[in-house]
Scaffold this motif. Structure first.
Motif, PDB file in Angstrom:
ATOM      1  N   THR A 135       0.810  -1.216   0.000  1.00 49.40           N
ATOM      2  CA  THR A 135       0.000   0.000   0.000  1.00 49.40           C
ATOM      3  C   THR A 135       0.848   1.273   0.000  1.00 49.40           C
ATOM      4  O   THR A 135       0.305   2.370  -0.065  1.00 49.40           O
ATOM      5  N   ARG A 142       1.157   5.901   4.315  1.00 47.37           N
ATOM      6  CA  ARG A 142       2.200   5.496   3.371  1.00 47.37           C
ATOM      7  C   ARG A 142       3.533   5.359   4.076  1.00 47.37           C
ATOM      8  O   ARG A 142       4.268   4.416   3.852  1.00 47.37           O
ATOM      9  N   THR A 170       2.495   2.747  -2.181  1.00 49.16           N
ATOM     10  CA  THR A 170       2.355   3.632  -3.351  1.00 49.16           C
ATOM     11  C   THR A 170       0.891   3.899  -3.709  1.00 49.16           C
ATOM     12  O   THR A 170       0.597   4.371  -4.804  1.00 49.16           O
ATOM     13  N   ASP A 171      -0.009   3.622  -2.765  1.00 50.65           N
ATOM     14  CA  ASP A 171      -1.404   4.006  -2.989  1.00 50.65           C
ATOM     15  C   ASP A 171      -1.487   5.530  -3.073  1.00 50.65           C
ATOM     16  O   ASP A 171      -0.658   6.237  -2.491  1.00 50.65           O
ATOM     17  N   PRO A 172      -2.475   6.086  -3.756  1.00 51.12           N
ATOM     18  CA  PRO A 172      -2.596   7.545  -3.874  1.00 51.12           C
ATOM     19  C   PRO A 172      -2.713   8.241  -2.514  1.00 51.12           C
ATOM     20  O   PRO A 172      -3.242   7.681  -1.558  1.00 51.12           O
ATOM     21  N   ASP A 211       0.552  11.994  -9.914  1.00 53.50           N
ATOM     22  CA  ASP A 211      -0.513  10.994  -9.780  1.00 53.50           C
ATOM     23  C   ASP A 211      -0.859  10.732  -8.314  1.00 53.50           C
ATOM     24  O   ASP A 211      -1.682   9.892  -8.001  1.00 53.50           O
ATOM     25  N   ARG A 212      -0.201  11.494  -7.410  1.00 57.25           N
ATOM     26  CA  ARG A 212      -0.409  11.439  -5.949  1.00 57.25           C
ATOM     27  C   ARG A 212       0.103  10.137  -5.334  1.00 57.25           C
ATOM     28  O   ARG A 212      -0.298   9.734  -4.274  1.00 57.25           O
ATOM     29  N   ARG A 213       1.033   9.467  -5.992  1.00 55.72           N
ATOM     30  CA  ARG A 213       1.641   8.238  -5.472  1.00 55.72           C
ATOM     31  C   ARG A 213       3.102   8.507  -5.115  1.00 55.72           C
ATOM     32  O   ARG A 213       3.781   9.251  -5.813  1.00 55.72           O
ATOM     33  N   VAL A 250       6.277  12.699  -4.060  1.00 52.91           N
ATOM     34  CA  VAL A 250       4.924  12.280  -4.405  1.00 52.91           C
ATOM     35  C   VAL A 250       4.664  12.858  -5.795  1.00 52.91           C
ATOM     36  O   VAL A 250       4.704  14.078  -5.988  1.00 52.91           O
TER      37      VAL A 250
END
Length: 128
Positions: free
Chosen positions: A12, A26, A14-16, A49-51, A46
């Motif tokens: 998780t 994160r 690299t989840d947004p 793409d917000r990852r 970050v």
């Protein structure tokens, strides 16, 4: 189970990211159940793409908050961000010896220095 003992799966990491709580999750996924033997400021990028971008770096810091190393870090990050896509931000994490310790005044001072230096150098940051 206390929150600091329950860590999200590494997958998780690299989840947004859409909130301060997401940034915290994160970092928790990345750091797992590590204990820290030294004081560090970890930072990651970050993407638009917000990852989290899969690269971590760190800066050794002393026990007493001082602005000089943070200003140097932000100056360098400002230059590095020129090579990234527009909309890339920096996430920072302060670590120190111990596990599950409460936030101290020193932690808050380091965070304030990071926030102030980021504004001074025009580095977009996520909540610390």
């Amino acid at each position: 189970m206390p929150e600091f003992l329950n860590h999200p799966p590494i997958e998780t990491a690299t989840d947004p990211v859409h909130s301060a709580a997401d940034v915290g999750q994160r970092w928790r996924a990345l750091m797992g159940q590590l204990g820290f033997g030294e004081r560090l400021i970890w930072f990651a990028f970050v993407g638009p793409d917000r990852r989290f971008i899969k690269a971590l770096s760190q800066l050794e810091i002393g026990p007493s908050p001082t602005v000089v190393p943070v200003r140097r870090m932000m100056s360098a990050l400002h230059d590095v961000l020129d090579g990234f896509s527009e909309g890339t931000t920096v996430a920072a994490l302060i670590t120190r010896p111990g596990r599950g310790n409460a936030i101290t005044r020193g932690d808050e001072k380091w965070a304030a220095f990071i926030t102030e230096a980021a504004a001074e150098f025009g580095v977009p940051i996520e909540p610390i």
